[in-house]
Write a protein that holds these residues in place. Structure first.
Motif, PDB file in Angstrom:
ATOM      1  N   GLN A 178       0.826  -1.195   0.000  1.00  0.00           N
ATOM      2  CA  GLN A 178       0.000   0.000   0.000  1.00  0.00           C
ATOM      3  C   GLN A 178       0.868   1.256   0.000  1.00  0.00           C
ATOM      4  N   LEU A 179       0.359   2.268  -0.709  1.00  0.00           N
ATOM      5  CA  LEU A 179       1.058   3.537  -0.810  1.00  0.00           C
ATOM      6  C   LEU A 179       0.179   4.622  -0.194  1.00  0.00           C
ATOM      7  N   GLY A 180       0.760   5.364   0.746  1.00  0.00           N
ATOM      8  CA  GLY A 180      -0.014   6.418   1.417  1.00  0.00           C
ATOM      9  C   GLY A 180      -0.462   7.486   0.457  1.00  0.00           C
ATOM     10  N   THR A 181      -1.663   8.076   0.753  1.00  0.00           N
ATOM     11  CA  THR A 181      -2.232   9.096  -0.139  1.00  0.00           C
ATOM     12  C   THR A 181      -2.336  10.467   0.528  1.00  0.00           C
ATOM     13  N   GLY A 182      -1.781  10.617   1.741  1.00  0.00           N
ATOM     14  CA  GLY A 182      -1.784  11.940   2.337  1.00  0.00           C
ATOM     15  C   GLY A 182      -2.473  12.001   3.693  1.00  0.00           C
ATOM     16  N   VAL A 183      -2.988  13.166   3.986  1.00  0.00           N
ATOM     17  CA  VAL A 183      -3.553  13.442   5.307  1.00  0.00           C
ATOM     18  C   VAL A 183      -4.884  14.155   5.148  1.00  0.00           C
ATOM     19  N   GLN A 184      -5.710  14.004   6.198  1.00  0.00           N
ATOM     20  CA  GLN A 184      -6.960  14.757   6.245  1.00  0.00           C
ATOM     21  C   GLN A 184      -7.296  15.083   7.706  1.00  0.00           C
ATOM     22  N   ILE A 185      -8.129  16.092   7.895  1.00  0.00           N
ATOM     23  CA  ILE A 185      -8.585  16.448   9.253  1.00  0.00           C
ATOM     24  C   ILE A 185      -9.760  15.546   9.607  1.00  0.00           C
ATOM     25  N   SER A 186      -9.606  14.739  10.653  1.00  0.00           N
ATOM     26  CA  SER A 186     -10.680  13.817  11.049  1.00  0.00           C
ATOM     27  C   SER A 186     -11.688  14.498  11.980  1.00  0.00           C
ATOM     28  N   SER A 187     -11.222  15.457  12.802  1.00  0.00           N
ATOM     29  CA  SER A 187     -12.140  16.146  13.709  1.00  0.00           C
ATOM     30  C   SER A 187     -11.514  17.428  14.234  1.00  0.00           C
ATOM     31  N   ILE A 188     -12.391  18.321  14.621  1.00  0.00           N
ATOM     32  CA  ILE A 188     -11.969  19.538  15.330  1.00  0.00           C
ATOM     33  C   ILE A 188     -12.704  19.505  16.667  1.00  0.00           C
ATOM     34  N   SER A 189     -11.975  19.182  17.714  1.00  0.00           N
ATOM     35  CA  SER A 189     -12.615  18.987  19.024  1.00  0.00           C
ATOM     36  C   SER A 189     -12.203  20.090  19.981  1.00  0.00           C
ATOM     37  N   ARG A 190     -13.055  20.369  20.938  1.00  0.00           N
ATOM     38  CA  ARG A 190     -12.717  21.349  21.967  1.00  0.00           C
ATOM     39  C   ARG A 190     -12.183  20.602  23.189  1.00  0.00           C
ATOM     40  N   ILE A 191     -11.290  21.251  23.911  1.00  0.00           N
ATOM     41  CA  ILE A 191     -10.662  20.654  25.086  1.00  0.00           C
ATOM     42  C   ILE A 191     -11.470  21.059  26.311  1.00  0.00           C
ATOM     43  N   ARG A 192     -12.109  20.101  26.948  1.00  0.00           N
ATOM     44  CA  ARG A 192     -12.998  20.393  28.070  1.00  0.00           C
ATOM     45  C   ARG A 192     -12.985  19.243  29.057  1.00  0.00           C
TER      46      ARG A 192
END
Length: 597
Positions: A56-70
């Motif tokens: 397998q050859l990697g295809t990059g990156v993506q943002i999986s979530s934007i979470s708040r720290i609480r």
């Protein structure tokens, strides 16, 4: 060719992900000083790889979530401490005002004026032939009664101020509950769509923090980010104020604006404990359309609780409900006949209910509880002040008139020194309070009417009666046993020797009594202890709340240094991905243009 285009896509994905991270970082920096904001963090993950030989050859990156720290546990602790802080701040604020009203033992305080009054009687006993000594007695006594009147009025004003705070709290609370309910539905809609409503969650948490200062709350987490919010009621348990599933089956609060004795068909005030209780739906007094009046019978304790509490549990439309949650519509009346006109539910006007039918909100903590409970303290101080005024009036009047019973009998030359300004007769003496006690106007206008000696024709140097009144300063009286209905004869029972207007009536000390001065000093000292305790509690809980807020800020707050470091990191990553795209572009140009040669 496909390999270079795949690399190009990897670079684009990298730039897009780093751009998203920069956007989140800039959002954090922009809201560094926003009240209630929780810092957000980008979580990145690799995209789905492509299958190639040998693997397998990697295809990059993506943002999986934007979470708040609480930290939800710290939220719980802060809100619990908010309730305790609100309770103690409310008490400390009001008790400090009460302490100022009493003016302690200063030169213009009641204690000093009491000493001056008895001192003036002592001076009069030694110089009864001088008219100015009589004038001083009248003036010093009037100064004392004026001070008692002033304290009484100011205490009532402080209590009215408490009610004004409660009324405004009711309006604010209902507004916050409506906002939380609306945010609940918005959050659920975003969650169902697969996104994270971080800013909406912050707004809801901030409202819940503010609400927790008003009264104790509990929060039950539900699916898709929804919450059920309840208030802890000391009398009935938890009251559901907001539900995750939008529904009208929730409670709100209404404010009781007045409690006045009812009048019969002739216009006479009823004395059987029947009252007209007027409340405004959701506390909104901007329109008479929100005004509802209930006619009910109240016991003394029920009246005191309603007067001090003022907050009725209501349905979502603001109508008062009974303990079963049913709207009070006047169709059912428990015990006794229905009073007034029965009207259907939902209509404005008069509603007829039993004194036990309504549900009075009884929070266990928070600002509301503080302002409610401290009114009981104010009522206690008013009663103690009334007892002081009555004891002064009863004791001085008894010796001055020569009778242990109140009388207006002018034939026997009976003259009461202290009277009820609203009812300056013998019948009004039993209703003397700190608010209406005054010196008999006849004596104020003619101080020579003050009785100084004894006998049918006292001599010019006879000051025995004035001396007996002066000695009251050291006589222990049953002041703490006085009730609102006590008469002079009740007060002097067992401690007086009967006489008449021409003879001297003496008052002996009661074994379980207190002197006038020591009774007032006890009031002031007790108040000082309460104020000191309230201030110490505020100081202690301020420190505790500050530590909890600091802990929560260390987790959820925005650190500009950290965000700047992240910004540089994302900037470099963005530039590196841009370099990859630039390199691929050069390679594609080499391949395409090189073939032409």
């Amino acid at each position: 060719m496909s390999g270079l285009f795949s690399t190009l896509n990897v670079g684009v994905r990298g730039m897009t992900a780093q751009q998203g991270a920069i956007d989140v970082t800039s959002h954090n920096i922009a809201n560094a000083n926003t009240d209630g904001y929780s810092r957000q963090r980008v979580t990145m993950e690799t995209t789905r790889p492509s299958n190639t030989s040998p693997g397998q050859l990697g295809t990059g990156v993506q943002i999986s979530s934007i979470s708040r720290i609480r930290d939800t546990y710290l939220d719980y602790q802060v809100r619990a401490e908010n309730g305790t802080m609100g309770l103690n701040e409310g008490k400390e604020n009001v008790l400090s005002q009460v302490e100022t009203v009493f003016n302690g033992l200063s030169d213009t305080g009641v204690s000093t004026l009491i000493d001056k009054v008895y001192a003036s009687w002592q001076t009069l006993s030694t110089s009864p032939q001088l008219s100015n000594t009589r004038t001083v007695v009248a003036q010093q006594s009037k100064a004392l009664t004026d001070q008692l009147n002033s304290i009484y009025k100011q205490l009532k004003t402080v209590k009215d101020d408490c009610k004004a705070v409660i009324k405004q709290d009711v309006v604010d609370i209902n507004s916050m509950l409506s906002q939380i309910d609306k945010l609940n539905q918005q959050i659920k809609a975003v969650k169902i769509g697969g996104d994270e409503p971080n800013d909406l969650l912050d707004k809801r948490d901030l409202l819940e923090d503010k609400l927790s200062t008003k009264f104790g709350i509990t929060i039950d987490k539900k699916t898709y980010g929804g919450e059920d919010l309840k208030a802890t009621d000391g009398a009935t348990g938890d009251l559901t104020l907001v539900k995750s599933d939008s529904t009208d089956d929730v409670k709100r609060f209404s404010y009781v604006s007045s409690i006045t004795p009812s009048k019969d068909s002739t216009g006479a005030v009823m004395t059987d404990g029947t009252y007209d209780v007027t409340y405004y739906k959701n506390g909104d007094m901007s329109s008479d359309n929100n005004k509802v009046t209930m006619t009910m019978k109240l016991s003394e304790s029920a009246y005191a609780s309603l007067d001090q509490g003022r907050v009725l549990v209501a349905d979502k439309d603001g109508y008062a409900v009974d303990k079963d949650g049913a709207r009070i519509d006047g169709k059912e009346f428990i015990g006794g006949d229905i009073i007034g006109t029965v009207i259907p539910a939902g209509a404005t006007g008069t509603k007829n209910v039993d004194g036990t039918a309504y549900q009075l909100f009884n929070p266990t903590t928070g600002e509301l509880k503080g302002y409610m409970s401290v009114q009981e303290d104010i009522d206690t101080y008013v009663n103690q002040l009334n007892n002081l005024a009555k004891s002064i009036a009863f004791s001085v009047n008894a010796i001055h008139s020569g009778s242990s019973t109140a009388s207006d009998d002018t034939a026997t030359n009976v003259l009461n020194f202290f009277v009820n300004s609203a009812k300056p007769t013998a019948a009004g003496e039993a209703e003397i309070t700190a608010g209406n006690i005054t010196v008999n106007s006849l004596i104020v206008n003619d101080p020579m009417l003050i009785k100084v000696g004894t006998g049918n024709s006292p001599g010019p140097t006879d000051g025995t009666r004035a001396a007996a009144i002066a000695k009251l300063k050291d006589v222990k009286l049953k002041i703490q046993g006085i009730t609102p209905t006590s008469t002079r004869s009740d007060f002097l029972s067992g401690v007086s020797a009967e006489g008449d207007s021409s003879k001297l009536l003496t008052i002996s000390s009661a074994a379980d009594g207190m002197t006038i001065s020591s009774y007032f000093t006890t009031i002031v000292n007790g108040l000082a202890i309460k104020v000191q305790d309230a201030r110490q509690n505020v100081t202690n809980h301020t420190v505790q709340l500050s530590k909890l807020e600091e802990s929560r800020t260390s987790i959820s707050g925005v650190s500009l240094d950290e965000e700047m470091a992240n910004l540089i990191q994302y900037q470099h990553a963005y530039a590196a991905n841009a370099k990859i795209i630039s390199t691929v572009d050069e390679l594609l140009d080499l391949i395409v243009n090189g073939l032409k040669k």
